[in-house]
Scaffold this active site. Sequence first.
Site, short mmCIF file in Angstrom:
data_model
loop_
_atom_site.label_atom_id
_atom_site.label_comp_id
_atom_site.label_asym_id
_atom_site.label_seq_id
_atom_site.Cartn_x
_atom_site.Cartn_y
_atom_site.Cartn_z
N LYS A 39 0.83 -1.01 0.11
CA LYS A 39 0.00 -0.08 0.00
C LYS A 39 0.92 1.31 0.08
O LYS A 39 1.84 1.35 0.80
CB LYS A 39 -0.75 0.00 1.16
CG LYS A 39 -1.87 -1.16 1.14
CD LYS A 39 -2.94 -0.96 2.56
CE LYS A 39 -4.07 -2.08 2.09
NZ LYS A 39 -4.91 -1.94 3.09
N HIS A 50 -2.83 -12.80 7.09
CA HIS A 50 -3.17 -11.40 7.74
C HIS A 50 -3.31 -11.57 9.39
O HIS A 50 -3.44 -10.41 9.88
CB HIS A 50 -4.23 -10.61 6.82
CG HIS A 50 -4.46 -9.27 6.91
ND1 HIS A 50 -3.28 -8.43 6.17
CD2 HIS A 50 -4.90 -8.32 7.86
CE1 HIS A 50 -3.67 -7.22 6.58
NE2 HIS A 50 -4.74 -7.13 7.35
N ARG A 77 -0.38 -11.08 10.91
CA ARG A 77 0.05 -9.57 10.94
C ARG A 77 -0.69 -9.11 11.91
O ARG A 77 -0.12 -8.13 13.06
CB ARG A 77 -0.46 -9.03 9.52
CG ARG A 77 -0.32 -7.41 9.65
CD ARG A 77 -0.62 -7.00 8.08
NE ARG A 77 -0.60 -5.50 8.11
CZ ARG A 77 0.57 -4.90 7.66
NH1 ARG A 77 1.59 -5.49 7.67
NH2 ARG A 77 0.34 -3.56 7.61
N HIS A 84 2.49 1.51 7.93
CA HIS A 84 1.09 2.16 7.77
C HIS A 84 1.61 3.88 7.95
O HIS A 84 2.90 4.24 8.66
CB HIS A 84 0.42 2.00 9.11
CG HIS A 84 -0.36 0.87 8.99
ND1 HIS A 84 -1.19 0.44 8.02
CD2 HIS A 84 -0.41 -0.37 9.85
CE1 HIS A 84 -1.65 -0.69 8.26
NE2 HIS A 84 -1.24 -1.18 9.24
N TYR A 125 -5.45 -2.03 17.97
CA TYR A 125 -4.81 -3.10 18.57
C TYR A 125 -4.90 -2.57 20.16
O TYR A 125 -4.86 -3.34 21.03
CB TYR A 125 -3.42 -3.23 18.11
CG TYR A 125 -3.22 -3.72 17.07
CD1 TYR A 125 -4.11 -5.01 16.48
CD2 TYR A 125 -2.89 -2.95 15.81
CE1 TYR A 125 -3.87 -5.34 15.08
CE2 TYR A 125 -2.77 -3.46 14.45
CZ TYR A 125 -3.48 -4.51 14.14
OH TYR A 125 -3.08 -5.09 12.88
#
Length: 415
Positions: free
Chosen positions: A290, A360, A363, A386, A395
């Site tokens: 991304k 994922h 992750r 990110h 989280y």
Amino acid sequence: MIETVTVLPSIQSRHRTAPLLKERDQYLAHLLGKGYSAYRVRADAAFLIHIIRVMKLSTMRKVEREEIKKAGKQWARYRGPLRRNHNPQGTPDNFVRVAKAWLGYYGCLIVPTKPAGTFDSQVMDFKSFLKFDRRLSERTIIHYTDRTTLFLRWLSERHPDLTRVSMADVDSFILSKRDTGWRLPTVATFCTVLRAFFRFAEERGWCRVGLSHGILSPRLPKSIEAPKGPCWADVRRLIRSIKKKTPEALRARAMILLYSIYGLRSSEVAGLRLDDFDWRSETFIVRRAKHGGVQQYPIQYEVGEAILEYLRKARPHCESRHLFVGVKVPYRSLGPGGMWGVVGRRMKQLGIQSASFGPHSLRHACATQLLKRGSSLQEIAAFLGHRNTNCVGVYAKYDRRSLHKVASFSLAGIL
């Protein structure tokens, strides 16, 4: 060519005397060059002779798939001396497979053209916009275009163009999918995609203005009782469970360690190349899925040992420069489905409890574990690639006591 895969004079003679020798020799050499075994090439050579006989090929002519299927059924029914090892319960699948591959290799397989859908051109324009204007990752573009295509195929049975689309159509589509079992998170994802598409469509004048504003995502529960990934004890159990030394096991261990220790996305692991690893400086680079960009990481000891063992004992010698490739010829890089199978099936076999499975989920487990070990949200966001902390703030719901900044960031002892 057949002499390189068999020493039996009878097979060699049958191969040399059959029609289209040059075309068959070139194709068999192509298979050997791709890494196929001598056994596989010998079997395909035998099928080529059957294909020529049954389909009455004297030249490399254009052939349709239906003709191949019909010839395959005829070959499966054949009883006679030209087919010694006849299996009464056999199927024409291999006959059809070899015929399609051989004829396709020479451009003689007629592939039916897919009729253009009502909105194919709009989807292509939207895809181009996502790629060149929004600069989204290839994986995200596929995600958006696939879901847009699904909706527009449904819509094409009701309207010839987008000017007649209303919110009632969108609601009807969502309700029909809810009836088939779609959960709220799936609906929310689809609404995000449709909102983006119709915003683009409004700018192009394809549909009425304001339609995108009416596509509202359903409210999802704000409080999440459990993390999306497995607990860290289960992650360690998953890693320890891989004890075999088969190529599949060695590859799986290296991949799972990369997912768990670095929190990489499946597309990022799939994109790793041999040249990305600098073993002298003990670092490697990751091309972020991304927003692009390249990020460098230290090679943690257990991860490095697992990758080296995979390279020395399991990775096949092939032209591909990707780190992880298939274990069977032709050796290609793994796609998302293959990546999920490596992780998801093993998690389910071990009975690991997790809200989601696959790469994922590891992750998520990595991010949660880093938070519990004292890393700040800013550090975790940077580590996972990110741009800001918004994506990792979720989280914090799992362990608010760990929300404090630490002096340094280290991978030591994370296992």
